[in-house]
Structure formats: C-alpha cells, structure tokens
Write a protein that holds these residues in place. Structure first.
Motif, PDB file in Angstrom:
ATOM      1  N   PRO A 142       0.833  -1.200   0.000  1.00  0.00           N
ATOM      2  CA  PRO A 142       0.000   0.000   0.000  1.00  0.00           C
ATOM      3  C   PRO A 142       0.868   1.249   0.000  1.00  0.00           C
ATOM      4  CG  PRO A 142      -0.745  -1.550   1.691  1.00  0.00           C
ATOM      5  CD  PRO A 142       0.531  -2.086   1.134  1.00  0.00           C
ATOM      6  N   ALA A 143       0.529   2.171  -0.879  1.00  0.00           N
ATOM      7  CA  ALA A 143       1.170   3.488  -0.952  1.00  0.00           C
ATOM      8  C   ALA A 143       2.634   3.445  -1.382  1.00  0.00           C
ATOM      9  CB  ALA A 143       1.038   4.255   0.350  1.00  0.00           C
ATOM     10  N   ALA A 144       3.092   2.316  -1.921  1.00  0.00           N
ATOM     11  CA  ALA A 144       4.483   2.236  -2.381  1.00  0.00           C
ATOM     12  C   ALA A 144       4.702   3.196  -3.553  1.00  0.00           C
ATOM     13  CB  ALA A 144       4.834   0.815  -2.787  1.00  0.00           C
ATOM     14  N   ILE A 145       3.724   3.252  -4.444  1.00  0.00           N
ATOM     15  CA  ILE A 145       3.835   4.131  -5.612  1.00  0.00           C
ATOM     16  C   ILE A 145       3.889   5.579  -5.159  1.00  0.00           C
ATOM     17  CG2 ILE A 145       2.666   4.909  -7.717  1.00  0.00           C
ATOM     18  CD1 ILE A 145       1.513   2.046  -7.934  1.00  0.00           C
ATOM     19  N   LYS A 146       2.991   5.892  -4.237  1.00  0.00           N
ATOM     20  CA  LYS A 146       2.944   7.250  -3.701  1.00  0.00           C
ATOM     21  C   LYS A 146       4.292   7.617  -3.071  1.00  0.00           C
ATOM     22  CE  LYS A 146       1.019  11.008  -1.936  1.00  0.00           C
ATOM     23  NZ  LYS A 146       0.731  12.155  -2.743  1.00  0.00           N
ATOM     24  N   GLN A 147       4.861   6.667  -2.344  1.00  0.00           N
ATOM     25  CA  GLN A 147       6.154   6.914  -1.699  1.00  0.00           C
ATOM     26  C   GLN A 147       7.208   7.293  -2.742  1.00  0.00           C
ATOM     27  OE1 GLN A 147       7.765   3.593   0.483  1.00  0.00           O
ATOM     28  NE2 GLN A 147       9.546   4.728   1.169  1.00  0.00           N
ATOM     29  N   LEU A 148       7.231   6.519  -3.829  1.00  0.00           N
ATOM     30  CA  LEU A 148       8.220   6.788  -4.869  1.00  0.00           C
ATOM     31  C   LEU A 148       7.961   8.156  -5.515  1.00  0.00           C
ATOM     32  CD1 LEU A 148      10.665   5.243  -6.004  1.00  0.00           C
ATOM     33  CD2 LEU A 148       9.236   4.563  -7.925  1.00  0.00           C
ATOM     34  N   GLN A 149       6.679   8.482  -5.670  1.00  0.00           N
ATOM     35  CA  GLN A 149       6.343   9.781  -6.266  1.00  0.00           C
ATOM     36  C   GLN A 149       6.815  10.936  -5.377  1.00  0.00           C
ATOM     37  OE1 GLN A 149       2.171   9.030  -6.789  1.00  0.00           O
ATOM     38  NE2 GLN A 149       2.360   8.981  -9.028  1.00  0.00           N
ATOM     39  N   VAL A 150       6.600  10.772  -4.082  1.00  0.00           N
ATOM     40  CA  VAL A 150       7.029  11.825  -3.161  1.00  0.00           C
ATOM     41  C   VAL A 150       8.547  11.995  -3.226  1.00  0.00           C
ATOM     42  CG1 VAL A 150       7.201  12.488  -0.733  1.00  0.00           C
ATOM     43  CG2 VAL A 150       5.073  11.525  -1.605  1.00  0.00           C
ATOM     44  N   LEU A 151       9.253  10.857  -3.233  1.00  0.00           N
ATOM     45  CA  LEU A 151      10.716  10.912  -3.298  1.00  0.00           C
ATOM     46  C   LEU A 151      11.171  11.519  -4.621  1.00  0.00           C
ATOM     47  CD1 LEU A 151      11.607   7.447  -1.717  1.00  0.00           C
ATOM     48  CD2 LEU A 151      11.775   9.695  -0.636  1.00  0.00           C
ATOM     49  N   GLU A 153       9.641  13.647  -6.434  1.00  0.00           N
ATOM     50  CA  GLU A 153       9.424  15.081  -6.370  1.00  0.00           C
ATOM     51  C   GLU A 153      10.565  15.767  -5.620  1.00  0.00           C
ATOM     52  OE1 GLU A 153       5.656  17.091  -4.622  1.00  0.00           O
ATOM     53  OE2 GLU A 153       5.045  15.648  -6.169  1.00  0.00           O
ATOM     54  N   GLN A 154      10.959  15.160  -4.513  1.00  0.00           N
ATOM     55  CA  GLN A 154      12.016  15.746  -3.689  1.00  0.00           C
ATOM     56  C   GLN A 154      13.311  15.922  -4.467  1.00  0.00           C
ATOM     57  OE1 GLN A 154      12.510  13.432  -0.087  1.00  0.00           O
ATOM     58  NE2 GLN A 154      10.444  13.908   0.607  1.00  0.00           N
ATOM     59  N   ILE A 155      13.606  14.987  -5.357  1.00  0.00           N
ATOM     60  CA  ILE A 155      14.875  15.072  -6.071  1.00  0.00           C
ATOM     61  C   ILE A 155      14.668  15.559  -7.506  1.00  0.00           C
ATOM     62  CG2 ILE A 155      16.081  13.363  -4.680  1.00  0.00           C
ATOM     63  CD1 ILE A 155      15.417  11.285  -6.827  1.00  0.00           C
ATOM     64  N   ASP A 156      13.425  15.910  -7.809  1.00  0.00           N
ATOM     65  CA  ASP A 156      13.105  16.461  -9.114  1.00  0.00           C
ATOM     66  C   ASP A 156      13.410  15.481 -10.244  1.00  0.00           C
ATOM     67  OD1 ASP A 156      11.978  18.423 -10.593  1.00  0.00           O
ATOM     68  OD2 ASP A 156      13.814  19.615 -10.835  1.00  0.00           O
ATOM     69  N   VAL A 157      12.946  14.268 -10.074  1.00  0.00           N
ATOM     70  CA  VAL A 157      13.134  13.239 -11.084  1.00  0.00           C
ATOM     71  C   VAL A 157      11.755  12.665 -11.409  1.00  0.00           C
ATOM     72  CG1 VAL A 157      13.936  10.842 -11.351  1.00  0.00           C
ATOM     73  CG2 VAL A 157      15.501  12.589 -10.509  1.00  0.00           C
ATOM     74  N   PRO A 158      11.430  12.508 -12.706  1.00  0.00           N
ATOM     75  CA  PRO A 158      10.104  11.985 -13.027  1.00  0.00           C
ATOM     76  C   PRO A 158       9.925  10.533 -12.546  1.00  0.00           C
ATOM     77  CG  PRO A 158      11.427  12.251 -15.011  1.00  0.00           C
ATOM     78  CD  PRO A 158      12.209  12.850 -13.890  1.00  0.00           C
ATOM     79  N   VAL A 159       8.691  10.202 -12.197  1.00  0.00           N
ATOM     80  CA  VAL A 159       8.361   8.841 -11.766  1.00  0.00           C
ATOM     81  C   VAL A 159       7.319   8.283 -12.722  1.00  0.00           C
ATOM     82  CG1 VAL A 159       7.432   7.427  -9.904  1.00  0.00           C
ATOM     83  CG2 VAL A 159       8.855   9.410  -9.364  1.00  0.00           C
ATOM     84  N   PHE A 160       7.671   7.183 -13.335  1.00  0.00           N
ATOM     85  CA  PHE A 160       6.738   6.564 -14.283  1.00  0.00           C
ATOM     86  C   PHE A 160       5.844   5.586 -13.543  1.00  0.00           C
ATOM     87  CE2 PHE A 160       5.425   3.248 -17.194  1.00  0.00           C
ATOM     88  CZ  PHE A 160       4.975   3.978 -18.282  1.00  0.00           C
ATOM     89  N   THR A 161       4.526   5.806 -13.623  1.00  0.00           N
ATOM     90  CA  THR A 161       3.600   4.880 -12.954  1.00  0.00           C
ATOM     91  C   THR A 161       2.477   4.504 -13.902  1.00  0.00           C
ATOM     92  OG1 THR A 161       2.129   6.599 -12.152  1.00  0.00           O
ATOM     93  CG2 THR A 161       3.971   6.022 -10.728  1.00  0.00           C
ATOM     94  N   MET A 162       1.930   3.330 -13.672  1.00  0.00           N
ATOM     95  CA  MET A 162       0.719   2.924 -14.394  1.00  0.00           C
ATOM     96  C   MET A 162      -0.273   2.351 -13.384  1.00  0.00           C
ATOM     97  SD  MET A 162       2.453   1.269 -17.828  1.00  0.00           S
ATOM     98  CE  MET A 162       0.995   0.420 -18.376  1.00  0.00           C
ATOM     99  N   GLY A 163      -0.172   2.790 -12.151  1.00  0.00           N
ATOM    100  CA  GLY A 163      -1.073   2.263 -11.112  1.00  0.00           C
ATOM    101  C   GLY A 163      -0.782   0.804 -10.825  1.00  0.00           C
ATOM    102  N   GLN A 164      -1.828   0.057 -10.507  1.00  0.00           N
ATOM    103  CA  GLN A 164      -1.654  -1.344 -10.116  1.00  0.00           C
ATOM    104  C   GLN A 164      -1.636  -2.264 -11.334  1.00  0.00           C
ATOM    105  OE1 GLN A 164      -1.357  -1.469  -6.732  1.00  0.00           O
ATOM    106  NE2 GLN A 164      -2.023   0.630  -6.526  1.00  0.00           N
ATOM    107  N   GLU A 165      -1.066  -1.827 -12.381  1.00  0.00           N
ATOM    108  CA  GLU A 165      -0.965  -2.619 -13.621  1.00  0.00           C
ATOM    109  C   GLU A 165       0.029  -3.758 -13.428  1.00  0.00           C
ATOM    110  OE1 GLU A 165      -1.560  -3.940 -16.974  1.00  0.00           O
ATOM    111  OE2 GLU A 165      -2.397  -1.913 -17.071  1.00  0.00           O
TER     112      GLU A 165
END
Lengths: 445, 311
Positions: A142-151, A153-165
C-alpha cells in the motif's frame, strides 16, 4: 554488545605469547579462535566463516612476523587483509550502457530499503549530470507508488507509474517513456518479496525478461543475520544479480552480511546506504567494512600508519610535554593532523594497551568537519598565541574567528576543549604511571 | 490449518510459522545425532554451528553448549540422542521466564505504541493488530505518528480503510507528539477501546530520533494514567545480533514492554528470540507469520520450544 572487541580479546590471548619469527600453527590456531568468534558475532554466516578461517590459516602459518607486532596481531593483520581482499575483489562500478537507457532493476526482501535506494541512485546520477527516472513497479505494498512519487518530487526526477498494472507492462511502458522523453537511466523499484515465494520470483523473472536490465541490484539490510546467505543465494540463482546495495549502515551493526553475501554470490557491493537523506549513498569501502566486521577499528593499519608517521623520538617528546603540561595548541594541531590521517580518535584511543576500559566512558565525538574547523582556528593564530593561549583577549579572538571563518564562540569552545583534553591527557599519564605499567605510559605510536 | 480445535490450531500455526526454524534446526540436529556416534569435540563444535546458524548469537550458544557439556558430565550421557531433550529444555526455560500476554487497560482506552527500526513491518503489524481487535468487537483507533517517511500516512490510511477503522493523522512532517496528543484526546472522547500508534522507523543509533520517540511516550504517560499499556518493538526475524542492540536502545528510551517478531514466513530462523530472552528479558508477545491480516499469532514459550523441537 557484551562482546569486548577483537583487539582487547586478542591482547588477553596473546599476553603470554611473545617471541618473534615465524608464525607457528599454534599461534595461528589461537588467534583464529578469536577471529572466528568476532566474525560470527558480526553475523557473518557460519559456513562462510568456516571456509574463510581455513583459507586464512593456510596462508598465515609460516609467515614472518613483523617486528612491531605480536604473533596474534600479525594473524589479525593477515585476516584483515584477506577480508578486505575478499570483499573488494573485482570492484566494479555501474557501467552505463552506450545505448541508453541504462536499465537498473532494484530488488530484495520487504523492508530492506529498495524504494529509498532507488531514489538515492537517481539522485546520484542527477548530480552526475544524467537524466534518470524512476519506475514504480511495486504494485502490492500500500502506498508504495505514492512513496516513490514523493521521493521523485524531492529530487526532481520523473516517476513513471501505471497504477496497479502488471509490472511487466509497466516496465515495457517505462522503456518507451525513456525513449520518448530522452531519459538515459531507468531505475525500476520492484515489490519486496520473500526469496521462497515462487510466484513473485517468477514475476521478477518476467520483469527481467521484458526489458533485459543492465544491472540487477539486490538490496540487503546490513543488519541481516545468518539468513543473508539464503536470501542472496536464492535471488542470485533465480534471477542473476550483478551487484549488491548494502543499506542501513548508519546503524551500529557490524555488518557480517556484507561478507556473507559477497561470498555466496560473488557479486560486488556497489553502493552502501548510510542514512535516510537521499544523498546518503556511498561507494563501498572494503577496508572499512573489514575492520567494522572484525570490530577492531583499523587497529593494524593504525599501528602501521602510526609507526610510519610518528617516530619513537617524537612520541617521547610528546609524552614529556604532556607530563609537564607543556602541551600546546601547536602540538594539538600536529596531533590532529596525524589523527586525521589515521582514522577516528575513539578507535585510536581504543588501541592504547590498558587504556581501553578507562576511556570507554569518554569517547570524544569528533567528526571530520569539527576537526577541519579546529585546524582552521589554530592556523589563524600566531605562533605566540598557539604556545600560550592565555594571551588571547577579545580582539585577538575576534581576529582569529574572522581569519578562520568561524565565530568567537567556536574559538572559545576550542580553547575549552583544549584545556580539557590537556587535563585528561595529564590524568591518563599519571594514572598509567601509578599503575606501574612497565615501560611507563606509551602513546600508541 | 484446517484443524479448527482452538489449542491445537494455534499450536499448529505457530509450528507452521516456525516450521523453517524447526526444520532446519531439527533436521540438522537429527542428522547430526544420527551421524555422530559419540559426544566428541567435533559433535559439540557442529552443534555450536547449528545454534549460531539460527542467529542465537555466540554468547547464548556458548551458554547452551556449556550447560549441555555439564549435563553430559553429570548425567554421564554418552548418546547424542539424549542431547536433544537437554537442549530443548534449556531453550524452553529461557523462553518461559519471559512469557507474558498483552496488557490492556482495566477501564478506558488501552494505548499501544509501536516502535522499531526502518523496514521491520511496523505498519503491517499495526494493521494486523487492528484487524484482530476489531474482530473481537473492540473499538479501534489508529494514529499516524510516522510523519517522516514519504507516503507513510497514506500507507496506514489504506490499511485503516481495509480493516475498517478510523485514523488520526496530520500532514507529512508534522510533530509526532502532536499527532499522538490529538489521537489520545480523540480516543478518550470517542470511548475507544484500543488506540494503536504507528511511529516512524528509526535506527536506534540516531540519538535525536530516539529522544523524539521518548517524548511521544511521555505525552502518553501524561494523558493516560497507566499508559502506554504496551510499547511493542517490532523486530525483523531476519535481523542478526544487532537486534540485541536495537532492543536495548529502544528499551532505554521508550520502555519497550514486548516484542513483535515479524517475517517468520521466510527462511530466517528466529533464534535471535532466544538471545533476546536471555540478555534483555523482554517478553516476545506476537509473531508475524505472513502477509495477510490474519497472520499474527500470540507468542507462547512452550509452544515455541515444542514447535522448535517437535518431530
């Protein structure tokens, strides 16, 4: 830890063993008993320890003992060198592919620190002027994707996600993203999994086969115990690793897992995680790890370095100065420089025979920055001031602070510390003298 | 697990959780016993390796072996077979000294504070605890005092939703003590039975973070007369000897009252429990044996020892 440290224990063991010349089998066996315990207490896998010990034994017997060392110390020196060698063998950095994107896949057990490590690696490459991006392929926690997104953002690097695909689709999509967005390093965060979970291990293989990563990095918690070998072996056999990231080294673990993992997979440790901040990613230093595992500081390198950099005469002169309270800031500065080249001060103090226990309670907390500051302050003083700090008045202090880029408070603090350490050193020398230590008090060098 | 008969069911599940420990230790001991004809030095050395291989640690292992040697001498044992009983009894006695159930408030809100280093499974354990208490008909409230790690609050929110309990939260970066204060107020106002507080994972070597969590404990003490009722230290079963250092430091700063040992569904052998029992006398209260909400078991020393050595 109840464990007293290898150095201290060896001292006990070898007090009676004198004599120089070649290492006898008996010398080696005695020392190995202690070394074995040290390695085990450090969580090095017992099978790894067994192999290692028998190899070192073979190497050590018959070696010439260095003049300055006891046979026991000499054995440990051999152990230390072997250990360093073993963990440092074919050290490799991550090689970036000539055909971007370089794909780095990060895997491991739950809670080993994969997500944080991914972000740290990304940050590392950003600072190298690269254009990395992160791929959120942990679709379970749970919230692993969100965690990566927050991180991200902090380092200004894009995060590629497709949800629970399905993760396989995610990484395929990510590779296209890399190409269309001109990103040259693709870092895949996978879900934590047990090495015995067949289904999830199959998933890892599928992810691997979908994009053929250049690097398969196993994240290992440095606090892991005997099980580290099982985990590493399973991941290596099933997936094929190219390297290891050792995390949580900012704890006080001795980190025998490093040796275990290296021994069973043969994969180099490429990075270490040394803190929660995203720039706390460091290269792996085999020599530091070896002394950490042995729990003995850099005892032997210290001995050697100290011998090289500090001759007997100087030592005696220093001792005299301490005794007669003639120890000045110039001497202090000189010492600091030697200390700096040798390693942490508490370890240095730890190796003074007989002093270890007395000093246990008062480990000086020196960090590198602190030492640099102190150096700057002393260097901003005139020779006269260094030899007699009592002449330092307000305006002199102000000048020194300005000259060293510090504040008057810092200057005052240094002077206080210096007074204290002068007193402490005096006490120690008196103490040892009273105890009637043969040959009087000797500094470690 | 289809065995529905209370006691035996629990016993079996614990056994299952520990089956790897059991298998590995037992099979090794068994094979050792079978392969050894007499109690020679080699036998003891190999036995020592087996125990160390389960993460029991050098000190504990040496004590067990010392005890064993003594028994062998006193009782003139000569067969390796007899060794197993002696070992089992000793391990069981070490564990028995510390066995203790979870403590609840006599009346009013029971407060559980959950602490541990990073990545041991605190949040998952809290979800499992919440699930257990809720299915017992209790009113459960969670507090998201991990305001540090990215998305930790979201993670706990997802679990809270799944279990169907409320969550008190602030924003990321908020003061954990303030979150806890609010949660305590809310729990009392709403007549909550059990409040479970999630805290940020922190390495026990970070003094400032340990002080932060000591403060959280003080807030609870101030607001709830006899709280916190449990301070649960979550320990990853794969952890080696550093677990002792972790437990000691957390005990000093938060008054740990019990241990939750997680990730026993891997190949980790969990022998560290014995070392912890021996050195720190902190009772192990719960075991995490899998990833689903039901995979939380009460710890029972006899069952543990029996499961460890059962045929």
């Amino acid at each position: 830890m109840v464990f007293e440290g290898l150095a201290a224990r060896l001292q006990e063991t070898f007090r009676r063993l004198k004599g120089k010349g070649k290492l006898t089998e008996e010398d080696v066996n005695e020392a190995m008993r202690e070394v074995r315990l040290a390695l085990l207490e450090a969580d090095t896998n017992f099978k790894v320890v067994k192999d290692f010990i028998s190899r070192v034994k073979e190497r050590a017997v018959g070696q010439e003992v260095m003049n300055s060392l006891t046979p026991g110390q000499h054995v440990v020196k051999v152990v230390y060198e072997e250990l360093t060698e073993l963990m440092g063998g074919n050290q490799t950095k991550i090689t970036l592919s000539s055909k971007p994107p370089t794909i780095i896949m990060v895997l491991g057990l739950q809670g080993s620190g994969k997500t944080t490590t991914c972000a740290k690696i990304a940050k590392y490459y950003v600072s190298q002027g690269r254009r990395p991006f992160l791929v959120a392929a942990d679709v379970y926690r749970p919230a692993a994707i969100k965690q990566l997104q927050v991180l991200g953002e902090q380092i200004d690097v894009p995060v590629f996600t497709m949800g629970q695909e399905n993760p396989v689709n995610i990484v395929r999509g990510a590779r296209e993203f890399a190409q269309s967005n001109n990103r040259d390093i693709m870092i895949i965060d996978t879900a934590g999994r047990l090495h015995i979970n067949q289904e999830l291990m199959q998933e890892l293989k599928a992810i691997r086969d979908a994009v053929n990563p250049h690097e398969m990095l196993l994240v290992v918690d440095a606090m892991t115990g005997q099980d580290a070998v099982n985990v590493a072996q399973a991941f290596h056999q099933e997936i094929g690793l190219t390297g290891v990231v050792l995390t949580k080294l900012d704890s006080d673990t001795r980190g025998g897992a490093a040796l275990s993992v290296k021994a069973v997979t043969g994969c180099p440790i490429k990075f270490t995680g040394t803190g929660e901040k995203l720039d706390a990613l460091e290269p792996f230093y085999p020599d530091r790890m070896a002394s950490r595992i042995l729990g003995m500081g850099d005892v032997l390198t210290l001995v050697e370095k100290a011998q090289a950099s500090f001759n007997e005469q100087q030592a005696r002169e220093l001792e005299r100065k301490i005794r007669q309270q003639e120890f000045t800031l110039s001497d202090f500065l000189e010492q600091l420089q030697q200390v700096k080249s040798m390693g942490p001060l508490d370890q240095l103090l730890g190796m003074i025979p007989g002093l270890n226990k007395q000093l246990k309670g008062m480990k000086p907390e020196f960090d590198e920055k602190e030492i640099a500051k102190v150096e700057a302050i002393i260097r901003s003083m005139t020779p006269q001031e260094r030899n007699d700090p009592s002449i330092l008045n307000g305006s002199r202090k102000k000048r020194i602070a300005r000259g060293s880029g510090t504040r008057v408070q810092d200057v005052n603090r240094l002077l206080k510390q210096f007074e204290e350490s002068r007193r402490m050193m005096k006490q120690i020398t008196d103490l040892s003298a009273k105890k009637g230590t043969p040959g009087r008090f000797k500094l470690p060098f | 697990m289809t065995n529905g008969k209370g006691e035996i069911g629990i016993f079996n599940r614990i056994r299952q959780g520990f089956s790897r420990t059991r298998q590995s230790i037992v099979s090794k001991v068994e094979s050792l016993i079978k392969s050894s004809r007499s109690l020679d030095e080699e036998f003891f050395e190999e036995l020592e390796e087996i125990l160390i291989g389960s993460d029991m640690g050098v000190m504990t292992t040496q004590e067990l072996i010392r005890n064993l040697r003594q028994q062998v001498k006193e009782n003139r044992m000569s067969k390796p077979d007899e060794v197993r009983e002696v070992l089992k009894n000793h391990i069981s006695s070490i564990m028995a000294q510390i066995s203790e159930p979870l403590r609840f408030a006599d009346k009013g809100t029971t407060v559980f504070l959950v602490v541990g280093v990073n990545g041991v499974g605190k949040t998952t354990t809290i979800a499992k605890l919440a699930h257990r208490f809720k299915s017992q008909g209790k009113e459960v409230l969670l507090a998201a005092a991990d305001t540090f790690r990215a998305a930790a609050i979201e993670q706990l929110q997802i679990w809270a939703d799944r279990v169907g309990v409320d969550l008190i939260k602030h924003h990321a970066g908020a003061d954990p003590a303030a979150v806890v204060f609010d949660a305590l107020k809310a729990a009392q106002a709403r007549g909550i039975d059990v409040l479970i507080i999630d805290t940020a994972g922190r390495l026990h070597t970070k003094t400032n973070l340990m002080q932060e969590i000591a403060k959280v404990r003080r807030v609870i003490e101030r607001e709830i007369a006899d709280g916190p009722h449990e301070v649960l230290l979550v320990l990853d079963a794969t952890t080696g000897q550093n677990a002792v250092s972790q437990a000691r430091t957390f005990k000093d700063s938060t008054g740990v009252s019990g241990i939750v040992l997680t990730k026993l569904d891997g190949t980790a052998k969990g022998g560290i429990v014995v070392a912890l029992a021996r050195e720190l006398k902190i009772p192990v209260k719960l075991l995490g044996v899998g990833e689903s909400l039901q995979d939380l078991e009460d710890f029972n020393s006899e069952d543990f020892a029996a499961a460890l050595f059962a045929d």
